[in-house]
Design an enzyme around this catalytic site. Sequence first.
Site, PDB file in Angstrom:
ATOM      1  CG  HIS A 155      -2.017  -1.044   1.075  1.00  0.00           C
ATOM      2  ND1 HIS A 155      -3.302  -0.746   0.666  1.00  0.00           N
ATOM      3  CD2 HIS A 155      -1.985  -2.384   1.253  1.00  0.00           C
ATOM      4  CE1 HIS A 155      -4.013  -1.860   0.614  1.00  0.00           C
ATOM      5  NE2 HIS A 155      -3.239  -2.877   0.972  1.00  0.00           N
ATOM      6  CG  ASP A 373      -0.264   9.125   0.967  1.00  0.00           C
ATOM      7  OD1 ASP A 373      -0.219   7.964   1.427  1.00  0.00           O
ATOM      8  OD2 ASP A 373      -1.034  10.003   1.396  1.00  0.00           O
TER       9      ASP A 373
HETATM   10  P1  ADQ Z   1      -3.132   5.671   4.884  1.00  0.00           P
HETATM   11  O1  ADQ Z   1      -1.750   6.222   4.971  1.00  0.00           O
HETATM   12  O2  ADQ Z   1      -3.823   5.462   6.157  1.00  0.00           O
HETATM   13  O3  ADQ Z   1      -3.190   4.323   4.033  1.00  0.00           O
HETATM   14  P2  ADQ Z   1      -5.131   7.123   3.073  1.00  0.00           P
HETATM   15  O4  ADQ Z   1      -5.085   6.550   1.737  1.00  0.00           O
HETATM   16  O5  ADQ Z   1      -5.212   8.593   3.093  1.00  0.00           O
HETATM   17  O6  ADQ Z   1      -3.873   6.803   3.982  1.00  0.00           O
HETATM   18  O7  ADQ Z   1      -6.388   6.499   3.806  1.00  0.00           O
HETATM   19  C1  ADQ Z   1      -6.812   7.002   4.996  1.00  0.00           C
HETATM   20  C2  ADQ Z   1      -8.260   6.625   5.200  1.00  0.00           C
HETATM   21  O8  ADQ Z   1      -8.571   6.882   6.556  1.00  0.00           O
HETATM   22  C3  ADQ Z   1      -9.210   7.433   4.346  1.00  0.00           C
HETATM   23  O9  ADQ Z   1     -10.291   6.629   3.961  1.00  0.00           O
HETATM   24  C4  ADQ Z   1      -9.673   8.539   5.282  1.00  0.00           C
HETATM   25  O10 ADQ Z   1     -11.012   8.943   5.082  1.00  0.00           O
HETATM   26  C5  ADQ Z   1      -9.558   7.880   6.634  1.00  0.00           C
HETATM   27  N1  ADQ Z   1      -9.137   8.897   7.611  1.00  0.00           N
HETATM   28  C6  ADQ Z   1      -7.980   9.574   7.648  1.00  0.00           C
HETATM   29  N2  ADQ Z   1      -7.983  10.462   8.662  1.00  0.00           N
HETATM   30  C7  ADQ Z   1      -9.174  10.338   9.250  1.00  0.00           C
HETATM   31  C8  ADQ Z   1      -9.785  10.994  10.348  1.00  0.00           C
HETATM   32  N3  ADQ Z   1      -9.180  11.965  11.037  1.00  0.00           N
HETATM   33  N4  ADQ Z   1     -11.024  10.603  10.669  1.00  0.00           N
HETATM   34  C9  ADQ Z   1     -11.640   9.624   9.989  1.00  0.00           C
HETATM   35  N5  ADQ Z   1     -11.133   8.982   8.944  1.00  0.00           N
HETATM   36  C10 ADQ Z   1      -9.911   9.338   8.577  1.00  0.00           C
HETATM   37  C11 ADQ Z   1      -2.271   3.502   3.301  1.00  0.00           C
HETATM   38  C12 ADQ Z   1      -1.271   4.219   2.391  1.00  0.00           C
HETATM   39  C13 ADQ Z   1      -2.002   5.109   1.405  1.00  0.00           C
HETATM   40  C14 ADQ Z   1      -3.000   4.268   0.594  1.00  0.00           C
HETATM   41  C15 ADQ Z   1      -3.880   3.443   1.524  1.00  0.00           C
HETATM   42  C16 ADQ Z   1      -4.727   2.453   0.730  1.00  0.00           C
HETATM   43  O11 ADQ Z   1      -0.354   4.997   3.175  1.00  0.00           O
HETATM   44  O12 ADQ Z   1      -1.095   5.747   0.524  1.00  0.00           O
HETATM   45  O13 ADQ Z   1      -3.820   5.123  -0.180  1.00  0.00           O
HETATM   46  O14 ADQ Z   1      -3.098   2.695   2.446  1.00  0.00           O
HETATM   47  O15 ADQ Z   1      -3.930   1.678  -0.090  1.00  0.00           O
END
Ligand code: ADQ
Length: 481
Positions: A155, A373
């Site tokens: 990921h 990311d």
């Molecule tokens: P993450 O680094 O966790 O995931 P991201 O893709 O942004 O990053 O996903 C975060 C998820 O958590 C989103 O669905 C978002 O809505 C939710 N989220 C974040 N902050 C939140 C908050 N304060 N309250 C509620 N919900 C929140 C890892 C990788 C990413 C990749 C994903 C999926 O680092 O690059 O996109 O996996 O593969």
Amino acid sequence: MARLVVVSNRVPQPRQRLPQAGGLAVVLADAVKSGSLWFGWSGKCAPATATAATLQEAGGVTYATIDLGETDHRLFYTGFGNGALWPMLLFRLGLINFRPEEYAGYRAVNRAYARALAPLLQPDDLIWVHDYLLIPLAEELRALGVDNRIGFFLHTPFVPPAILSALPRAAELLGSLCAYDVVGFQTRGYLAAFKDCVTQVLNVEVPNIQSPNGQADETVCFSHGGRRVRAIVDPVGIDADAFSRVAQRAVGSPETRRLAASLDGRALAIGVDRLDYAKGLPNRVEAFGRLFEQHPEHRRQVSFLQVAAPSREDIGDYQSLRRQLDRLVGDVNGRYSDADWTPLRYMTRPLGRRTLAGFYRLARVGVVTPLRDGMNLVAKEFIAAQDPLDPGVLILSRFAGAADDMAGALIVNPFDADEVAEAMHAALSMREEERKARHEALHAQVRRTTANRFCEVFLAQLQRTPRHGGIGHPAFAAAAM
Ligand code: ADQ
């Protein structure tokens, strides 16, 4: 149809009716059908790591979890996993803190997972392992005689050889990845970096396969250690239509109405992230301050809401990030606030999926500016949540995997505060016509690369691998390309 076995470090709570926003559970929702098995950590620490999994069933899915010993968890998760491997994969060499005993603990936990999982497996199971904490799992399963088809999806980003080599034992980990039949990456760039690492670090020849449209490879195949490995590009997405519906309904919710009323007619800019140094939050806050310096006309006209969910709080680098942000937010607010207006609203807690969807829809600007990311699902959620008749504008870091196919966003270098401030100005001043055109293109793209498609593509690739992945097997020749 073979049974699907998903392995991830964290396993969703079986009794939770709606999974946590954005977690792996949402991404895999369509793939994990009745009859599947989901294996991983229980989320609990015990005096010693369990040797057998505890099984629970919900909705036809079996959840198999083990408790980890406190020391094992520290070495594996806080130690090597997030103190060395994560910063390396996120290009932060200065934050790598390598300790050999932590690396040994990381491998030991993967061995413990393999030992607890192996007895639960059936011969035809398709095993799908997720993310950087579990890179050695296939190798450990193979050592126990498991010859099922095993796939791995990363990921995070993947890094070029110069970055990979900075991490001690990285060559060994790269070799471990070759025990999988299929290895999936979010973008073509990460696949190309993987190919370069395999070539330069493992000295393995990787043939070029030209994709039909002449773009960079979407698949590479090579042999290593007597096995055939297929590496593919498969971007993660969201269920865009479902998220749009949630957002439409959420605008009438009490939380969204309260936020709308508090804005008093001002524009809303929003950022939603895990509190992680890779997400570029200090740079973002600085850029927001710069906006008021360079374009004073926006003072009192916009409020920025940053929602940051605490993450990995027992790691020093995350604690200092939190302190740094507290100070920076205080600086900007101290400098620009009025008695009746605060430019930055900063919440360090997670929000529910529905609340988040409503807030996105209310926002005129979505600010997604990670320093690195793997993909970034917030960018996709923001687009899916917009009202197509009056959409907000997405500002997106060029270093997020999502930037690869979201050209309709305002693409920025997150390290350049002036450039990000200019993009904020452009977004706040953008005419309706341009906002609509950009949103239309972005929305079509987000609807194409869904979570369901991500699962289908990966599992189809895994399914077409011969069961005995060893090169000598006669089935190999037919399925190699
Ligand atoms: P993450 O680094 O966790 O995931 P991201 O893709 O942004 O990053 O996903 C975060 C998820 O958590 C989103 O669905 C978002 O809505 C939710 N989220 C974040 N902050 C939140 C908050 N304060 N309250 C509620 N919900 C929140 C890892 C990788 C990413 C990749 C994903 C999926 O680092 O690059 O996109 O996996 O593969």
